[in-house]
Design a protein around this motif. Structure first.
Motif, PDB file in Angstrom:
ATOM      1  N   ARG A  15       0.841  -1.193   0.000  1.00 34.44           N
ATOM      2  CA  ARG A  15       0.000   0.000   0.000  1.00 34.44           C
ATOM      3  C   ARG A  15       0.877   1.244   0.000  1.00 34.44           C
ATOM      4  O   ARG A  15       1.755   1.402   0.844  1.00 34.44           O
ATOM      5  N   GLU A  16       0.607   2.157  -0.948  1.00 34.14           N
ATOM      6  CA  GLU A  16       1.368   3.401  -1.065  1.00 34.14           C
ATOM      7  C   GLU A  16       2.869   3.120  -1.157  1.00 34.14           C
ATOM      8  O   GLU A  16       3.690   3.827  -0.559  1.00 34.14           O
ATOM      9  N   GLY A  36      -2.930   1.370  -9.563  1.00 37.38           N
ATOM     10  CA  GLY A  36      -2.088   2.524  -9.277  1.00 37.38           C
ATOM     11  C   GLY A  36      -1.577   3.158 -10.550  1.00 37.38           C
ATOM     12  O   GLY A  36      -2.075   2.889 -11.653  1.00 37.38           O
ATOM     13  N   PRO A 143      -3.814  14.367   2.889  1.00 43.97           N
ATOM     14  CA  PRO A 143      -2.741  13.541   3.448  1.00 43.97           C
ATOM     15  C   PRO A 143      -2.521  13.881   4.922  1.00 43.97           C
ATOM     16  O   PRO A 143      -2.812  14.986   5.370  1.00 43.97           O
TER      17      PRO A 143
END
Length: 243
Positions: A15-16, A36, A143
């Motif tokens: 993830r990320e 993504g 964020p």
């Protein structure tokens, strides 16, 4: 460079993560899912992204409009994106109570997704396209490094209802529609009037107005796809419980 040899990564979740220039040699990959920003992906010697992009354009013609430089196409793209969200809103209202607040597999719920798009509008449209320096809308979701800055105006403790978020979205949509109704190709090609401060987004300087608007449209499209994907999973879960 990290190297994994003879590792069993069955069921692993990345993830990320930045997997640029990763190489997978002699791997077994069955029932895998990649979601993504993927470019120049070579599978068994075949660069597959051209096929993937063409198929996505076939399934979602609005992507072609989003990439256009013509104001009329961009207006139509925005209309279609808004219609898609309207239909999805009606869908979630017909689902079990509080479905809009349920995330799936660690992803944002529908309300959280819409809150993020409120933040996207404030950052990429109001700041980068219009050059406005006002604080972000309090219920927006950005964020973590932005949410932690009280001076930016975001409220980390906010827990708005779907209707509260939609009311903000209506105001923001009207703002974009008014702007799109009058914008010209020359204005789209101009340098974006990004305020000279330290607020988000940090990497917008040097972009054109068209590029900043494109970020807004692309985020709207991408997150609608994520939202409908997760609502499908929620619906299947409810159906399996009822059967």
């Amino acid at each position: 460079m990290r190297r994994f040899d003879d590792e069993d990564l069955t069921g692993a979740e990345f993830r990320e993560c930045d997997l640029s220039r990763a190489r997978m040699v002699g791997v077994v990959m069955q029932d895998a899912e990649i979601d993504g920003l993927v470019t120049h992906l070579v599978v068994n010697g075949v660069e597959v992204m051209a096929y993937v992009e063409a198929e996505l354009d076939r399934r979602h013609p609005v992507r072609l409009l989003i990439r256009s430089d013509q104001p009329a196409d961009l207006r139509e793209a925005w209309r279609q994106l808004r219609d898609d969200w309207a239909r999805t809103t009606e869908r979630v209202r017909s689902m079990p109570e509080d479905s809009e607040h349920h995330g799936v597999d660690g992803e944002w719920s529908m309300v959280e997704t819409l809150r993020h798009l409120v933040f996207v509008h404030d950052s990429w449209f109001r700041r980068c396209v219009l050059g406005i320096t006002e604080p972000f809308t309090a219920l927006g979701l950005g964020p973590s490094l932005v949410m932690d800055r009280a001076e930016d105006g975001l409220d980390p403790s906010a827990r708005p209802s779907l209707d509260e978020v939609l009311a903000v979205r209506v105001r923001q949509s009207s703002e974009i529609e008014r702007w799109l109704a009058e914008v010209t190709p020359d204005q789209l090609a101009q340098a974006a009037p990004v305020p000279d401060d330290d607020r988000w987004p940090p990497y917008a300087k040097g972009r054109t107005v068209r590029q900043c608007l494109g970020t807004v449209l692309t985020e709207e499209f991408a997150h609608h796809g994520f939202c409908t994907r997760d609502l499908d999973k929620l619906s299947r879960h409810v159906s399996s419980q009822d059967s």
